[in-house]
Design a protein around this motif. Sequence first.
Motif, mmCIF file in Angstrom:
data_model
loop_
_atom_site.group_PDB
_atom_site.id
_atom_site.type_symbol
_atom_site.label_atom_id
_atom_site.label_comp_id
_atom_site.label_asym_id
_atom_site.label_seq_id
_atom_site.Cartn_x
_atom_site.Cartn_y
_atom_site.Cartn_z
ATOM 1 N N ALA A 17 0.828 -1.208 0.000
ATOM 2 C CA ALA A 17 0.000 0.000 0.000
ATOM 3 C C ALA A 17 0.862 1.258 0.000
ATOM 4 O O ALA A 17 0.574 2.216 -0.729
ATOM 5 C CB ALA A 17 -0.943 -0.004 1.196
ATOM 6 N N ILE A 18 1.920 1.252 0.781
ATOM 7 C CA ILE A 18 2.822 2.404 0.832
ATOM 8 C C ILE A 18 3.527 2.577 -0.513
ATOM 9 O O ILE A 18 3.642 3.695 -1.033
ATOM 10 C CB ILE A 18 3.830 2.259 1.992
ATOM 11 C CG1 ILE A 18 3.097 2.385 3.332
ATOM 12 C CG2 ILE A 18 4.943 3.292 1.885
ATOM 13 C CD1 ILE A 18 3.918 1.966 4.543
ATOM 14 N N ALA A 19 3.989 1.475 -1.104
ATOM 15 C CA ALA A 19 4.657 1.543 -2.408
ATOM 16 C C ALA A 19 3.706 2.061 -3.489
ATOM 17 O O ALA A 19 4.094 2.889 -4.325
ATOM 18 C CB ALA A 19 5.205 0.174 -2.786
ATOM 19 N N ALA A 20 2.475 1.588 -3.470
ATOM 20 C CA ALA A 20 1.488 2.063 -4.451
ATOM 21 C C ALA A 20 1.188 3.538 -4.240
ATOM 22 O O ALA A 20 1.026 4.296 -5.206
ATOM 23 C CB ALA A 20 0.211 1.227 -4.354
ATOM 24 N N ASN A 21 1.130 3.977 -2.992
ATOM 25 C CA ASN A 21 0.904 5.390 -2.689
ATOM 26 C C ASN A 21 2.052 6.237 -3.230
ATOM 27 O O ASN A 21 1.832 7.313 -3.792
ATOM 28 C CB ASN A 21 0.745 5.595 -1.190
ATOM 29 C CG ASN A 21 0.276 6.997 -0.850
ATOM 30 O OD1 ASN A 21 -0.022 7.808 -1.702
ATOM 31 N ND2 ASN A 21 0.225 7.283 0.436
#
Length: 188
Positions: A17-21
């Motif tokens: 989720a952090i990487a996609a953000n």
Amino acid sequence: MLKSAIGGLSRVANTLAIAANIAGTCMVLALVVILNVDVVARGVFNAPLKGTYEIVQLSVVFIVFLQLADVVRVDRLTRSDGFLNLLHSRKPGLTANLRRIINAISAIFMGLIAYIMFPEFLKMWGTQDFFGIPGVFTVPWWPIKLVIASGSALACLIFALKVVSAQERPKLVRVPEHDDTSAGGPQI
């Protein structure tokens, strides 16, 4: 055993989720650059950047679904929690159960979006259909369908993990109180 598996899955989901953000944020920055180049090209050279309209349309979808899972992860999805926040002081157990029900329903909806979009992604991958104006600017549809499917699936997983972990109450963001009369003015 189950608790450690859920913890490991939660760490993986949070990292994704952090990487996609981060990817969504980079997309916002790229969109700003593209729009500025288009404005300058139109104003100075009377030659607009080809495909700007299509890029903006696609970028908005990319940004929303790349950042969706992280927004869910940090409890910043737009919704009204006023009733639950008032109820929490009187009935914390009921409030926790209502939050679990809301998270479960949200997981179901995100799962349905992913379930519907994944076959669309496969279809577009196979047919190589494109979006745009032939000869001017075209982009394949499959990356958009993939981002929608994967962003929804990751949001579904995070909602489901919130149900399983029985998150009691999201942490509220508080603005620190400060004294404006102190020397040096307000602190930021």
